[in-house]
Design an enzyme around this catalytic site. Structure first.
Site, PDB file in Angstrom:
ATOM      1  N   GLY A  44      28.251 -14.934  39.116  1.00 32.53           N
ATOM      2  CA  GLY A  44      28.523 -16.075  38.241  1.00 32.53           C
ATOM      3  C   GLY A  44      28.572 -15.704  36.770  1.00 32.53           C
ATOM      4  N   ARG A 329      20.356  -0.121  57.198  1.00 31.57           N
ATOM      5  CA  ARG A 329      19.198  -1.011  57.233  1.00 31.57           C
ATOM      6  C   ARG A 329      18.963  -1.639  58.601  1.00 31.57           C
ATOM      7  NH1 ARG A 329      20.118  -3.855  51.305  1.00 31.57           N
ATOM      8  NH2 ARG A 329      19.455  -2.005  50.151  1.00 31.57           N
TER       9      ARG A 329
END
Lengths: 657, 253
Positions: A44, A329
């Site tokens: 943003g 992960r």
């Protein structure tokens, strides 16, 4: 049919061709066009700054007291870029390939290649802004390695890379505020999207200081509101992270892509008790030097230091010799769960494994002694020197561990366990990052686009900044070029009125329940359902049960909720209630998606679908698609499929052995 | 580490809005685990208050891992509490013993008005950054990142200053409510890098002017800010700020 609008032509020319042919908005027209941006993290803030620089009139909103607080700030380890500064064989193609493979072949080739292409520009831009990345003595940038890759392409600033990148984007944003191109609304939360003639034309938001509802118009709306990991209650997300902006948009017509794809991060500080409000990540970069192990004997209660070397099981090195402790992960998390479930876990809860730095400290100590030309150095001196090196590399992380646990990780191995960290799913977007609502864009973690079923470490920062700095400034012009004749629509328009009334009614309903259960207690229950049945391992029976439990929880929420205080004042409990209401609905959709996807891929592990060795087993013949869900009614969704076509990469069983 | 439970007495500042004058209220809390964080203890207390039909205590917090800079409580007179180089969210209850009384207040400074209870308005910090805390480079203007080597010590020193989390504890700790440590961290971060050089003079002049306008006090070099700072931002940054300011004043046209 869902059209992802991927440009035609060879993979490496798609983005170049797109940029060469997309429509542009001339500077005089940009000044008349208003753009709303919700969320001011990396995606943003970088979008707000870049669009402000281009001359658009930008309004940016965040729920925190300053855009600098967004949770991007907590990213520790680093940001990937295909710079090949290390001359170790990296390239745009290699980064593209690693990301596609890491995502277990559930991401779009075109998007991921573009991400790899702009990755190098991000580093250049950040350095120009004054981001103080780690450097070598020659003054050039330093790199480290990260999971799922065999090259060193990760740029970092100690264990605070996200902080430094966000501060860079925040400063660029504040510069645009000072220049009058961006108007910043802090302590504001978006609660509804406003559509006019099918297009996104504004938002309704609540001023969190005085509770007032506000209407804001925009020719386009960008959602950059981050991930929804807090649906699990306990996660590494910040307390305020929520799904509300994207969920309200989903209910207004934006499809939700792959909602069940959740990343469980392998190295987090374990839960210490029922009071736990959040979990803290220990950066993946620690797996560079640390070794992960459990005792070879079940239920071994000895102190770690008393367990001799040959009675330790370095299970990642044993199972995955090629990548060792640096497997992706999802693989590392499942391996830890497998050991703990089998009774080899450590610590008081037995839900933990060791991350051990003893070998690294000794190795660095010896290197340091060599550098200083010292001979006949005692073991103590070597360890002291080694600790200094480790402190420089990971000091802030070690300090954090000690503050939370009260244990000194320089002396005893850290205890770690997987925790919810990131959501690969999000609003479905096309190549231009536009959702299925025209004029509504979604950037960063909030969208589903680039990471497939599993995100590689140091790629979230890359994607957030790529979307904001280098993708949306081009793609938004292609849409707004057709909108230059649209004058600003006054917020007295009936669509704004209706949206505001819907928000008002929802808030009034919640406040008037006056039941007996607190928001927090309901959120905790949702989290437990999600973690137990839609967490690291999922099965059909559990998911069906979860859906029934969530529907029941929703009933209780809307009939027995207790919120103190009033509407027209600062009321954090009311803010939280709205977010939890949306998490409950999203939780149901996540379970539905996980139930529908009868395969295992990346972070999505269906127990019914695994190889003999317990690895994820994909079914490419049936599930080589993005699941994009359309909201129909309460508890009712329709599935749309975006078929993934691999032109460049040949999907195979992932192997890190 | 041995775990234990404790009963405590909290004296907490309550203020319903900016206009309200505010007062301390006393709350007993029971069975607090030494493994809880300080804010988790507040969660427990707030849940009790809500169940009893009372207004919970508003406080700012978000990441709860010591990096976002949102949490802000003065505990027994110390911003962020008793531990060195720490934020409230990372303070854990093993810092306390059964029977302790703890006094909790918001940041106190004219430039940080209280919004509710322990929540203050720190937008003045954003406005100081707007006055010049950046390098003016539009997206797309950058040259290759390695085209400009930077000495490691300078890059490291710049990073150490850039580690500021903008929490405002320095202001809360200062008897003059001065924002000099915050401002000097930003000026140092950018002045130490060659990229920051073209705007060096205007930056420091404009940021200092904005700081004064916001109503922060002057610096008398006491060093309470440095002692309190959760990120251990060094007082030497203030010396550099003064040097930068002097240089800019003497050489500007």
């Amino acid at each position: 049919m869902l059209d992802a609008k991927i440009p035609s032509g060879p993979l490496e020319q798609k983005w170049g061709n797109y940029k060469g042919h997309c429509k542009l908005v001339n500077p005089a027209n940009k000044r008349k066009i208003e753009v709303i941006i919700v969320g001011t993290g990396l995606a943003g803030a970088s979008a707000a700054a870049s669009l402000g620089e281009l001359g658009y009139k930008v309004k940016a909103f965040c729920f925190q007291d300053s855009p600098r607080r967004a949770h991007s700030i907590a990213a520790q380890g680093g940001i990937n870029a295909a710079k090949n500064y290390q001359n170790d064989g990296d390239s745009i193609y290699r980064l593209f390939y690693d990301t596609i493979k890491g995502g277990d072949y559930r991401a779009r080739e075109g998007n991921v290649h573009r991400l790899a292409e702009v990755s190098a520009n991000i580093i250049d831009q950040c350095v120009a802004q004054g981001v103080p990345f780690a450097r070598e003595y020659g003054g050039l940038l330093s790199n480290r390695s990260f999971g799922g890759t065999q090259v060193q392409r990760t740029f970092y600033a100690a264990g605070q890379t996200g902080q430094q990148l966000l501060i860079g984007a925040y400063q660029a944003l504040e510069r645009q505020v000072a220049l009058g191109n961006v108007k910043m609304y802090t302590r504001h939360e978006m609660l509804e999207i406003v559509k006019i003639d099918g297009k996104a034309r504004g938002i309704i938001c609540r001023n969190l200081i005085n509770g007032e509802l506000e209407r804001h118009f925009g020719h386009a709306v960008l959602l950059c509101s981050g991930g929804y990991g807090n649906v699990f209650y306990l996660s590494t997300n910040a307390m305020g992270c929520n799904t509300t902006a994207i969920w309200k948009s989903h209910k207004a017509g934006a499809y939700f892509g792959n909602p069940c794809f959740t990343q469980i991060h392998p190295t987090c500080i374990p839960v210490s008790g029922d009071h736990q409000s959040k979990l803290t990540l220990m950066s993946e970069s620690l797996r560079n030097d640390g070794r992960i192990w459990v005792p070879k004997k079940q239920g071994d209660n000895r102190k770690p230091g008393d367990i001799p070397e040959d009675e330790r099981d370095y299970y990642l090195e044993r199972r995955y010799p090629a990548f060792g402790n640096l497997v992706p992960r999802d693989v590392a998390s499942r391996a830890a769960k497998e050991r703990c479930d089998a009774g080899y876990g450590v610590g008081s809860s037995k839900q933990a494994v060791y991350l051990d730095y003893a070998v690294a400290i000794e190795r660095y100590g010896k290197i340091e002694a060599g550098k200083q030309g010292k001979e006949n150095v005692s073991a103590e001196e070597i360890i002291a020197m080694g600790k200094d090196v480790v402190k420089e590399k990971y000091g802030n992380l070690f300090d954090m561990y000690e503050k939370i646990t009260g244990e000194n990780p320089y002396e005893v191995p850290m205890r770690i366990y997987p925790a919810v960290h990131y959501t690969m799913g999000g609003l479905w977007v096309d190549y231009e990052l536009m959702t299925t609502i025209p004029g509504l864009y979604c950037l960063g973690e909030a969208n589903f686009s680039d990471h497939g079923a599993n995100r590689l470490g140091a790629s979230a920062l890359m994607q957030g900044l790529a979307d904001g700095y280098f993708v949306v400034p081009y793609t938004i012009g292609n849409y707004l070029a057709d909108d230059i004749r649209t004058a600003s629509i006054p917020t007295s328009h009936p669509a704004f009125e209706a949206a505001e009334n819907a928000v008002k009614e929802r808030i009034n309903t919640m406040m008037s329940i006056k039941g007996s259960q607190t928001v927090e207690s309901l959120h905790k229950r949702l989290g437990k359902i999600m973690w137990d049945k839609c967490g690291m391992a999922r099965n059909a029976e559990g998911l069906k049960k979860a859906i029934a439990e969530i529907q029941q929880l929703k009933k209780e929420f809307w009939s027995d909720l207790k919120i103190p205080g009033g509407i027209n004042e600062m009321n954090p409990e009311l803010d939280k209630a709205g977010r939890v209401a949306d998490f409950i609905e999203l939780g149901e959709l996540m379970c539905l998606d996980a139930l529908n996807r009868e395969e295992s891929c990346g972070g999505h592990f269906r127990e019914e679908h695994q190889t003999e060795e317990g690895e994820a087993l994909r079914h490419d013949d049936k599930f080589m698609y993005v699941a994009a869900w359309e909201y129909k009614a309460d508890h009712e969704w329709q599935l749309h499929k975006e078929v993934l076509e691999y032109e460049e990469v040949k999907p195979s069983q992932r192997s890190y052995k | 580490m041995e775990h234990y439970n404790m009963n405590l007495t909290l004296k907490v500042w309550r203020q319903s809005s900016k206009q309200d004058s505010g007062r301390f209220e006393t709350y007993p809390v029971k069975n607090i685990s030494s493994e809880m964080s300080f804010l988790e203890m507040f969660d427990v207390l707030n849940e009790e208050l809500i169940r009893d039909g009372k207004d919970p205590i508003a406080f700012d917090h978000d990441c709860r891992e010591g990096i976002c800079g949102m949490c802000s409580m003065v505990i027994d007179g110390k911003p962020h509490g008793p531990w060195k180089a720490n934020t409230v969210c990372q303070l854990h209850m093993r810092a306390y013993n059964d029977g302790d009384t703890i006094v909790i207040e918001p940041w106190r400074a004219n430039a940080f008005p209280v919004l509710k209870d322990l929540v203050v308005d720190r937008s003045s910090f954003d406005r100081i950054i707007q006055a010049g805390g950046y390098i003016s480079v539009n997206t797309g203007n950058a040259v290759d990142a390695n085209a400009l080597p930077i000495e490691k010590d300078k890059a490291d020193a710049s990073f150490a200053a850039a580690a500021c989390i903008g929490c405002g504890a320095c202001v809360a700790a200062c008897k003059n409510s001065s924002a000099m440590l915050f401002l000097s961290a930003k000026v140092s971060h950018l002045a130490l890098l060659p990229q920051g050089s073209p705007e060096r003079k205007t930056r420091v002049m404009n940021m200092v002017a904005q700081m004064d306008k916001e109503g922060f006090g002057g610096c008398t070099n006491t060093g309470a800010c440095e002692a309190t700072c959760p990120k251990e931002i060094s007082l030497s940054n203030i010396a550099r700020l003064n040097q930068e300011y002097l240089l800019a004043s003497l050489t500007s046209e």
